[in-house]
Design a protein around this motif. Structure first.
Motif, PDB file in Angstrom:
ATOM      1  N   SER A 415      55.501  23.837  24.993  1.00 39.40           N
ATOM      2  CA  SER A 415      54.729  25.114  25.001  1.00 39.40           C
ATOM      3  C   SER A 415      53.553  24.613  25.801  1.00 39.40           C
ATOM      4  CB  SER A 415      54.499  25.629  23.678  1.00 39.40           C
ATOM      5  OG  SER A 415      55.622  25.912  22.769  1.00 39.40           O
ATOM      6  N   VAL A 416      52.534  25.742  26.089  1.00 36.88           N
ATOM      7  CA  VAL A 416      51.459  25.442  26.785  1.00 36.88           C
ATOM      8  C   VAL A 416      50.385  26.125  25.837  1.00 36.88           C
ATOM      9  CG1 VAL A 416      49.803  25.992  28.608  1.00 36.88           C
ATOM     10  CG2 VAL A 416      52.079  25.476  29.064  1.00 36.88           C
ATOM     11  N   GLU A 417      49.502  25.371  25.324  1.00 32.26           N
ATOM     12  CA  GLU A 417      48.226  25.998  24.507  1.00 32.26           C
ATOM     13  C   GLU A 417      47.166  26.097  25.482  1.00 32.26           C
ATOM     14  OE1 GLU A 417      46.898  23.347  21.546  1.00 32.26           O
ATOM     15  OE2 GLU A 417      49.210  22.874  20.707  1.00 32.26           O
ATOM     16  N   LEU A 418      47.082  27.665  25.926  1.00 32.07           N
ATOM     17  CA  LEU A 418      46.033  27.917  26.723  1.00 32.07           C
ATOM     18  C   LEU A 418      44.785  28.413  26.422  1.00 32.07           C
ATOM     19  CD1 LEU A 418      45.847  28.685  29.928  1.00 32.07           C
ATOM     20  CD2 LEU A 418      47.160  30.750  29.364  1.00 32.07           C
ATOM     21  N   GLN A 419      43.635  27.913  27.278  1.00 32.38           N
ATOM     22  CA  GLN A 419      42.310  28.616  26.997  1.00 32.38           C
ATOM     23  C   GLN A 419      42.201  29.369  28.291  1.00 32.38           C
ATOM     24  OE1 GLN A 419      39.003  26.199  25.412  1.00 32.38           O
ATOM     25  NE2 GLN A 419      37.736  27.264  27.008  1.00 32.38           N
ATOM     26  N   VAL A 420      41.647  30.756  28.068  1.00 35.54           N
ATOM     27  CA  VAL A 420      41.102  31.307  29.354  1.00 35.54           C
ATOM     28  C   VAL A 420      39.823  31.831  29.094  1.00 35.54           C
ATOM     29  CG1 VAL A 420      41.709  33.265  30.816  1.00 35.54           C
ATOM     30  CG2 VAL A 420      43.486  32.503  29.051  1.00 35.54           C
ATOM     31  N   ASP A 421      38.868  31.440  30.318  1.00 35.81           N
ATOM     32  CA  ASP A 421      37.629  31.710  30.557  1.00 35.81           C
ATOM     33  C   ASP A 421      37.463  32.792  31.233  1.00 35.81           C
ATOM     34  OD1 ASP A 421      35.839  29.217  28.897  1.00 35.81           O
ATOM     35  OD2 ASP A 421      37.871  28.772  29.683  1.00 35.81           O
ATOM     36  N   PHE A 422      36.167  33.762  31.211  1.00 33.18           N
ATOM     37  CA  PHE A 422      35.977  34.892  32.013  1.00 33.18           C
ATOM     38  C   PHE A 422      34.641  34.592  32.579  1.00 33.18           C
ATOM     39  CE2 PHE A 422      38.979  35.608  28.764  1.00 33.18           C
ATOM     40  CZ  PHE A 422      40.128  36.302  29.661  1.00 33.18           C
ATOM     41  N   LYS A 423      34.668  35.245  33.977  1.00 30.05           N
ATOM     42  CA  LYS A 423      33.286  35.271  34.778  1.00 30.05           C
ATOM     43  C   LYS A 423      33.084  36.888  34.955  1.00 30.05           C
ATOM     44  CE  LYS A 423      31.475  33.086  38.252  1.00 30.05           C
ATOM     45  NZ  LYS A 423      31.945  32.322  39.575  1.00 30.05           N
ATOM     46  N   GLY A 424      32.136  37.587  34.357  1.00 34.91           N
ATOM     47  CA  GLY A 424      32.125  38.858  34.556  1.00 34.91           C
ATOM     48  C   GLY A 424      32.911  39.796  33.711  1.00 34.91           C
ATOM     49  N   PHE A 425      33.500  39.352  32.635  1.00 31.44           N
ATOM     50  CA  PHE A 425      34.262  40.306  31.842  1.00 31.44           C
ATOM     51  C   PHE A 425      33.902  39.635  30.415  1.00 31.44           C
ATOM     52  CE2 PHE A 425      37.923  41.453  29.454  1.00 31.44           C
ATOM     53  CZ  PHE A 425      38.254  42.925  29.834  1.00 31.44           C
ATOM     54  N   THR A 426      33.745  40.339  29.585  1.00 27.88           N
ATOM     55  CA  THR A 426      33.763  39.859  27.943  1.00 27.88           C
ATOM     56  C   THR A 426      34.813  40.407  27.107  1.00 27.88           C
ATOM     57  OG1 THR A 426      31.375  39.679  28.327  1.00 27.88           O
ATOM     58  CG2 THR A 426      32.198  39.192  26.012  1.00 27.88           C
ATOM     59  N   PRO A 427      35.947  39.565  26.905  1.00 23.53           N
ATOM     60  CA  PRO A 427      36.998  40.190  26.109  1.00 23.53           C
ATOM     61  C   PRO A 427      36.690  40.360  24.586  1.00 23.53           C
ATOM     62  CG  PRO A 427      37.758  38.064  26.918  1.00 23.53           C
ATOM     63  CD  PRO A 427      36.218  38.336  27.273  1.00 23.53           C
ATOM     64  N   LYS A 428      37.406  41.604  24.001  1.00 22.61           N
ATOM     65  CA  LYS A 428      37.106  41.758  22.712  1.00 22.61           C
ATOM     66  C   LYS A 428      38.496  41.269  22.049  1.00 22.61           C
ATOM     67  CE  LYS A 428      33.143  44.439  21.929  1.00 22.61           C
ATOM     68  NZ  LYS A 428      33.025  45.652  22.919  1.00 22.61           N
ATOM     69  N   SER A 429      39.705  42.136  22.144  1.00 20.33           N
ATOM     70  CA  SER A 429      40.742  42.007  21.675  1.00 20.33           C
ATOM     71  C   SER A 429      42.031  42.395  22.692  1.00 20.33           C
ATOM     72  CB  SER A 429      41.033  42.525  20.486  1.00 20.33           C
ATOM     73  OG  SER A 429      40.688  43.990  20.665  1.00 20.33           O
ATOM     74  N   GLY A 430      43.240  42.092  22.390  1.00 21.44           N
ATOM     75  CA  GLY A 430      44.186  42.526  23.147  1.00 21.44           C
ATOM     76  C   GLY A 430      45.525  42.343  22.686  1.00 21.44           C
ATOM     77  N   VAL A 431      46.419  42.362  23.563  1.00 18.68           N
ATOM     78  CA  VAL A 431      47.961  42.125  23.178  1.00 18.68           C
ATOM     79  C   VAL A 431      48.580  41.204  24.056  1.00 18.68           C
ATOM     80  CG1 VAL A 431      50.142  43.399  22.561  1.00 18.68           C
ATOM     81  CG2 VAL A 431      48.015  44.679  22.518  1.00 18.68           C
ATOM     82  N   GLN A 432      49.373  40.287  23.757  1.00 13.71           N
ATOM     83  CA  GLN A 432      50.217  39.574  24.446  1.00 13.71           C
ATOM     84  C   GLN A 432      51.645  40.115  24.292  1.00 13.71           C
ATOM     85  OE1 GLN A 432      50.364  35.400  23.146  1.00 13.71           O
ATOM     86  NE2 GLN A 432      51.581  34.526  24.872  1.00 13.71           N
ATOM     87  N   GLN A 433      52.544  40.155  25.509  1.00 18.53           N
ATOM     88  CA  GLN A 433      53.932  40.414  25.634  1.00 18.53           C
ATOM     89  C   GLN A 433      54.577  39.446  26.440  1.00 18.53           C
ATOM     90  OE1 GLN A 433      54.356  44.201  27.585  1.00 18.53           O
ATOM     91  NE2 GLN A 433      54.461  45.341  25.426  1.00 18.53           N
ATOM     92  N   PHE A 434      55.477  38.842  25.893  1.00 19.51           N
ATOM     93  CA  PHE A 434      56.353  37.992  26.515  1.00 19.51           C
ATOM     94  C   PHE A 434      57.859  38.124  26.564  1.00 19.51           C
ATOM     95  CE2 PHE A 434      57.435  35.448  22.987  1.00 19.51           C
ATOM     96  CZ  PHE A 434      56.608  35.759  21.987  1.00 19.51           C
ATOM     97  N   ILE A 435      58.516  37.253  27.459  1.00 19.95           N
ATOM     98  CA  ILE A 435      59.857  37.145  27.592  1.00 19.95           C
ATOM     99  C   ILE A 435      60.245  35.732  27.553  1.00 19.95           C
ATOM    100  CG2 ILE A 435      61.881  37.519  28.944  1.00 19.95           C
ATOM    101  CD1 ILE A 435      60.624  40.025  30.183  1.00 19.95           C
ATOM    102  N   ALA A 436      60.952  35.143  26.550  1.00 18.39           N
ATOM    103  CA  ALA A 436      61.192  33.625  26.661  1.00 18.39           C
ATOM    104  C   ALA A 436      62.647  33.430  26.240  1.00 18.39           C
ATOM    105  CB  ALA A 436      60.173  33.129  25.603  1.00 18.39           C
ATOM    106  N   GLY A 437      63.074  34.297  25.332  1.00 18.26           N
ATOM    107  CA  GLY A 437      64.625  33.838  24.765  1.00 18.26           C
ATOM    108  C   GLY A 437      64.460  32.702  24.062  1.00 18.26           C
TER     109      GLY A 437
END
Ligand code: AHR
Length: 482
Positions: A415-437
């Motif tokens: 697995s990848v433990e991922l950190q995402v940083d943003f420039k010019g956008f401040t995220p609040k919340s969201g949804v992750q969809q994925f396909i992995a089987g």
């Protein structure tokens, strides 16, 4: 494994093309007959002859564009066989695939199907054993509102308003000896392209033209030199071999990205040298994975999670190349190298590749954003270098309020433990969809249609960042609101 991505919403790369996630349907195997079209009298549920389950599944993908009637089939197809009363339409020998063509599905049926699914039609004319006159008559049939023979014929067949088909391909893979009426070299194809373009543009000067290109720089140079003045897009096709090992297959989009960039480099240099002022971009109008078992006459296969990871890689790559490759068509939508398998007994199964298209096409912004990826790498012999396990791309909505992230985890084990940083956008919340089987080899079959499906998780932002986990061999789409 740990990974980090920085998304820059301050300097967009370009506009995501509306024609980017296109589809391709060909008179081959059971793509049209049995897939798109079953006829009104079929026991399989249908709307006016169009197979209902397929219609719904394709509509759910919001396909922007559909290419038709081929492929190789286009190089032997005479469109006039496929219009008018069905009882008068001839049953022809299809030389491209050595099959019987009943001509029950023709131009009017194609346009109607495109309208039902909300897609733009993209028609490829016969530049194999056809003529420029025949192609120009097809443009007249579709686009003219004069009182001349072919536009009147369209009205007589019940279609008062012109179809206004904007995008036309002049031939298919004319560089290959397998193609009916192939050309010996790019110079021959350029001459042919000019003749077709002249006549088609006389009927409708507003149309856009796609000419036959390939990865051979000599061919492309001759095409651009000889015919560049009269077309808007150079076509490139790519099929990955399904027999490649997992790591190589999922690395391949990196290689395709380099190759498409170099085709575009040649386009730019040739335009400059020969003073071709108008822009010419790339139409990546056939692409997929092709397994050895997908042979004539059906050319069918059941793709797996590994192919979904490849597909996500190609879509990420196309987003990054939005300024040079605005057109793409997945080969093919149903039953042939398929996204969806529609069986003769009325059952249907959707492949992991289908779900990738579904996640991307229902989560796309208007502009493409820059992403900076920090990831561990592995060696790919086919690419000829190190490839990151993590692949990323991003788009943002017109109002800059919804940001979409697209990630691949190419690792088969970790697995990848991922950190995402943003420039010019401040995220609040969201949804992750994925396909992995469960495994990269997982697939959906008629017997087990739900083995691989879209899964979902909530995403919470903290301090302007998000932290998510990407499962091994996964394709992920994250929708974030600010
Ligand atoms: O998609 C199947 C075939 O592959 C198409 O007919 C042809 O253009 C390509 O070689």
């Amino acid at each position: 494994m740990k990974g980090r991505v920085i998304v820059d919403a301050t300097t967009p790369v370009g506009t995501l093309s509306k024609r980017c996630y296109g589809q391709f349907i060909e008179h081959l195997g059971k793509c049209i007959y049995g897939g798109i079209w079953v006829g009104r009298d079929s026991e399989i549920p249908n709307v006016k002859g169009y197979r209902l389950d397929v219609l719904k599944a394709v509509k759910d993908l919001n396909p922007p564009l559909v290419r038709w009637p081929g492929g190789n089939f286009a190089s032997g197809y005479h469109w006039e066989d496929g219009v008018g009363p069905v009882s008068r339409r001839p049953r022809r020998f299809d030389m491209a695939w050595r099959a019987e063509e009943p001509n029950l599905f023709g131009t009017d049926e194609f346009i109607e199907w495109c309208r039902l699914i909300g897609a733009e039609p993209f028609i490829v004319v016969n530049a194999g054993n056809g003529t420029p006159e025949e192609a120009a008559r097809w443009v007249e049939y579709c686009n003219s509102n004069m009182n001349t023979y072919y536009s009147s014929l369209r009205r007589e067949y019940g279609h008062e308003e012109p179809y206004r088909v904007k995008l036309w391909g002049i031939g298919n893979e004319l560089h290959g000896k397998w193609q009916i009426g192939f050309c010996m070299d790019g110079a021959e194809c350029a001459r042919r392209t000019v003749e077709y373009a002249n006549e088609m543009l006389k009927v409708d000067p507003e149309i856009e033209l796609v000419a036959v290109g390939c990865e051979d720089p000599e061919w492309n140079l001759e095409m651009l030199k000889g015919a560049g003045r009269c077309f808007n897009y150079l076509s490139v096709h790519f099929y990955a071999s399904g027999s490649m090992p997992y790591g190589e297959l999922v690395a391949l989009p990196e290689e395709i990205e380099q190759r498409l960039k170099s085709v575009y480099g040649l386009i730019k240099a040739t335009r400059m040298k020969y003073g071709i002022e108008h822009e010419i971009k790339i139409a990546f109008d056939e692409w997929n994975v092709w397994y050895p078992e997908a042979k004539e006459p059906l050319v069918t296969q059941i793709t797996r999670v590994r192919d979904a990871v490849f597909t996500g890689g190609v879509l990420n790559m196309l987003q990054r190349l939005c300024n040079i490759v605005p057109i793409s068509n997945f080969a093919q939508t149903v039953n042939v190298l398929p996204l969806a398998i529609a069986a003769t007994d009325g059952r249907m199964v959707l492949t992991p590749q289908y779900f990738v298209f579904k996640m991307y096409s229902n989560n796309k912004g208007a502009s493409v954003l820059r992403t900076l990826v920090d990831s561990e790498h592995y060696m790919s012999t086919d690419v000829g270098g190190y490839v990151p396990y993590l692949d990323a791309s991003a788009t943002i909505s017109k109002d800059w309020e919804t940001l979409y992230l697209y990630f691949l985890n190419r690792s088969e084990e970790d697995s990848v433990e991922l950190q995402v940083d943003f420039k010019g956008f401040t995220p609040k919340s969201g949804v992750q969809q994925f396909i992995a089987g469960e495994s990269a080899e997982d697939r959906n079959t008629l017997e087990e249609p739900d083995r691989v499906r879209i899964e979902q998780a909530r995403v919470e932002a903290a301090d302007g960042k998000i932290n998510i986990v990407l499962k091994p061999h996964s394709v992920n789409v994250v929708r974030l609101h600010c």
